[in-house]
Design a protein around this motif. Structure first.
Motif, PDB file in Angstrom:
ATOM      1  N   LYS A 108     -95.906 -48.088-128.481  1.00 31.74           N
ATOM      2  CA  LYS A 108     -96.178 -47.041-127.488  1.00 31.74           C
ATOM      3  C   LYS A 108     -96.287 -45.680-128.170  1.00 31.74           C
ATOM      4  N   GLU A 109     -95.367 -45.385-129.071  1.00 35.25           N
ATOM      5  CA  GLU A 109     -95.407 -44.106-129.775  1.00 35.25           C
ATOM      6  C   GLU A 109     -96.689 -43.985-130.603  1.00 35.25           C
ATOM      7  N   ALA A 110     -97.057 -45.049-131.301  1.00 34.00           N
ATOM      8  CA  ALA A 110     -98.280 -45.032-132.106  1.00 34.00           C
ATOM      9  C   ALA A 110     -99.516 -44.881-131.222  1.00 34.00           C
ATOM     10  N   LEU A 111     -99.527 -45.560-130.102  1.00 33.03           N
ATOM     11  CA  LEU A 111    -100.640 -45.472-129.171  1.00 33.03           C
ATOM     12  C   LEU A 111    -100.801 -44.036-128.669  1.00 33.03           C
ATOM     13  N   LEU A 112     -99.700 -43.411-128.269  1.00 29.28           N
ATOM     14  CA  LEU A 112     -99.769 -42.043-127.749  1.00 29.28           C
ATOM     15  C   LEU A 112    -100.203 -41.049-128.815  1.00 29.28           C
ATOM     16  N   LYS A 113     -99.706 -41.197-130.033  1.00 25.23           N
ATOM     17  CA  LYS A 113    -100.114 -40.287-131.117  1.00 25.23           C
ATOM     18  C   LYS A 113    -101.594 -40.464-131.443  1.00 25.23           C
ATOM     19  N   THR A 114    -102.069 -41.695-131.384  1.00 21.66           N
ATOM     20  CA  THR A 114    -103.479 -41.966-131.663  1.00 21.66           C
ATOM     21  C   THR A 114    -104.361 -41.380-130.565  1.00 21.66           C
ATOM     22  N   ILE A 115    -103.984 -41.586-129.327  1.00 19.11           N
ATOM     23  CA  ILE A 115    -104.770 -41.030-128.211  1.00 19.11           C
ATOM     24  C   ILE A 115    -104.725 -39.503-128.237  1.00 19.11           C
ATOM     25  N   LYS A 116    -103.598 -38.945-128.626  1.00 19.99           N
ATOM     26  CA  LYS A 116    -103.499 -37.480-128.726  1.00 19.99           C
ATOM     27  C   LYS A 116    -104.544 -36.953-129.700  1.00 19.99           C
ATOM     28  N   GLU A 117    -104.672 -37.618-130.842  1.00 19.20           N
ATOM     29  CA  GLU A 117    -105.684 -37.177-131.812  1.00 19.20           C
ATOM     30  C   GLU A 117    -107.088 -37.415-131.271  1.00 19.20           C
ATOM     31  N   ALA A 118    -107.310 -38.563-130.648  1.00 23.67           N
ATOM     32  CA  ALA A 118    -108.643 -38.879-130.120  1.00 23.67           C
ATOM     33  C   ALA A 118    -109.054 -37.898-129.016  1.00 23.67           C
ATOM     34  N   ALA A 119    -108.095 -37.493-128.194  1.00 24.49           N
ATOM     35  CA  ALA A 119    -108.392 -36.597-127.076  1.00 24.49           C
ATOM     36  C   ALA A 119    -108.619 -35.157-127.528  1.00 24.49           C
ATOM     37  N   GLY A 120    -108.040 -34.787-128.663  1.00 26.70           N
ATOM     38  CA  GLY A 120    -108.225 -33.428-129.179  1.00 26.70           C
ATOM     39  C   GLY A 120    -107.742 -32.376-128.210  1.00 26.70           C
ATOM     40  N   ASP A 121    -108.601 -31.413-127.908  1.00 23.74           N
ATOM     41  CA  ASP A 121    -108.196 -30.307-127.036  1.00 23.74           C
ATOM     42  C   ASP A 121    -108.077 -30.716-125.565  1.00 23.74           C
ATOM     43  N   LYS A 122    -108.411 -31.949-125.239  1.00 22.86           N
ATOM     44  CA  LYS A 122    -108.243 -32.445-123.863  1.00 22.86           C
ATOM     45  C   LYS A 122    -106.857 -33.042-123.652  1.00 22.86           C
ATOM     46  N   TRP A 123    -106.041 -33.090-124.721  1.00 26.42           N
ATOM     47  CA  TRP A 123    -104.689 -33.640-124.625  1.00 26.42           C
ATOM     48  C   TRP A 123    -103.852 -32.789-123.687  1.00 26.42           C
ATOM     49  N   SER A 124    -103.065 -33.447-122.846  1.00 28.56           N
ATOM     50  CA  SER A 124    -102.173 -32.745-121.919  1.00 28.56           C
ATOM     51  C   SER A 124    -101.008 -33.655-121.579  1.00 28.56           C
ATOM     52  N   ASN A 125     -99.991 -33.092-120.976  1.00 31.19           N
ATOM     53  CA  ASN A 125     -98.864 -33.899-120.511  1.00 31.19           C
ATOM     54  C   ASN A 125     -99.338 -34.924-119.483  1.00 31.19           C
ATOM     55  N   GLU A 126    -100.281 -34.521-118.668  1.00 28.58           N
ATOM     56  CA  GLU A 126    -100.815 -35.418-117.635  1.00 28.58           C
ATOM     57  C   GLU A 126    -101.538 -36.623-118.267  1.00 28.58           C
ATOM     58  N   LEU A 127    -102.289 -36.358-119.329  1.00 29.59           N
ATOM     59  CA  LEU A 127    -102.979 -37.439-120.034  1.00 29.59           C
ATOM     60  C   LEU A 127    -101.960 -38.360-120.703  1.00 29.59           C
TER      61      LEU A 127
END
Length: 147
Positions: A108-127
């Protein structure tokens, strides 16, 4: 479990960002897993015989499958309020590989860190929350088949 239309849209859009650079994000995902849990290397056939995480079709396919299953979980949560596995052998595979609860936390932690990078400036607490809820739904469904 309530999962909003907006949460589903957030997961879908970031899933597309992930897929746009699948080789990079696949390597990142497994690198994070092995940083947190080096012993997990033996659980993945495509990592067993390599010195580190290297790009390969099997690595990419597995990462795409994991992230795709979380995305599908988001769709199911929105439509049905629960996640039902299409592949009932997942529990047996996880048991065979020696997966235990702490492994789900690492993934889960790896998934979230990966999505955070993939999302870039679209990353948010909601995402982040949308992916967390979808992942937790999938993990719960897998754990049920492991019992």
């Amino acid at each position: 479990m309530s999962f909003s239309e907006k949460q589903e849209a957030l997961v879908n859009s970031s899933w597309e960002s992930f897929k746009q650079n699948l080789p990079h994000y696949s390597i990142l995902f497994y690198t994070i897993i092995l940083e947190k849990a080096p012993a997990a290397k033996g659980m993945f056939s495509f990592l067993k015989d390599t010195a580190g995480v290297q790009d390969s079709p099997k690595l990419q396919a597995h990462a795409e499958k994991v992230f795709g299953m979380v995305r599908d979980s988001a769709l199911q949560l929105r439509a049905k309020g629960e996640v039902v596995l299409g592949d009932i052998t997942l529990g047996a595979i996880h048991i065979e590989k020696g997966v235990v609860d702490p492994h789900f936390v690492v993934v889960k932690e790896a998934l979230l860190k990966t999505i955070k990078e993939a999302a870039g400036d679209k990353w948010s607490n909601e995402l982040s929350t949308a992916w967390e809820v979808a992942y937790d739904g999938l993990a719960t469904a897998i754990k049920k088949t492991m019992n």
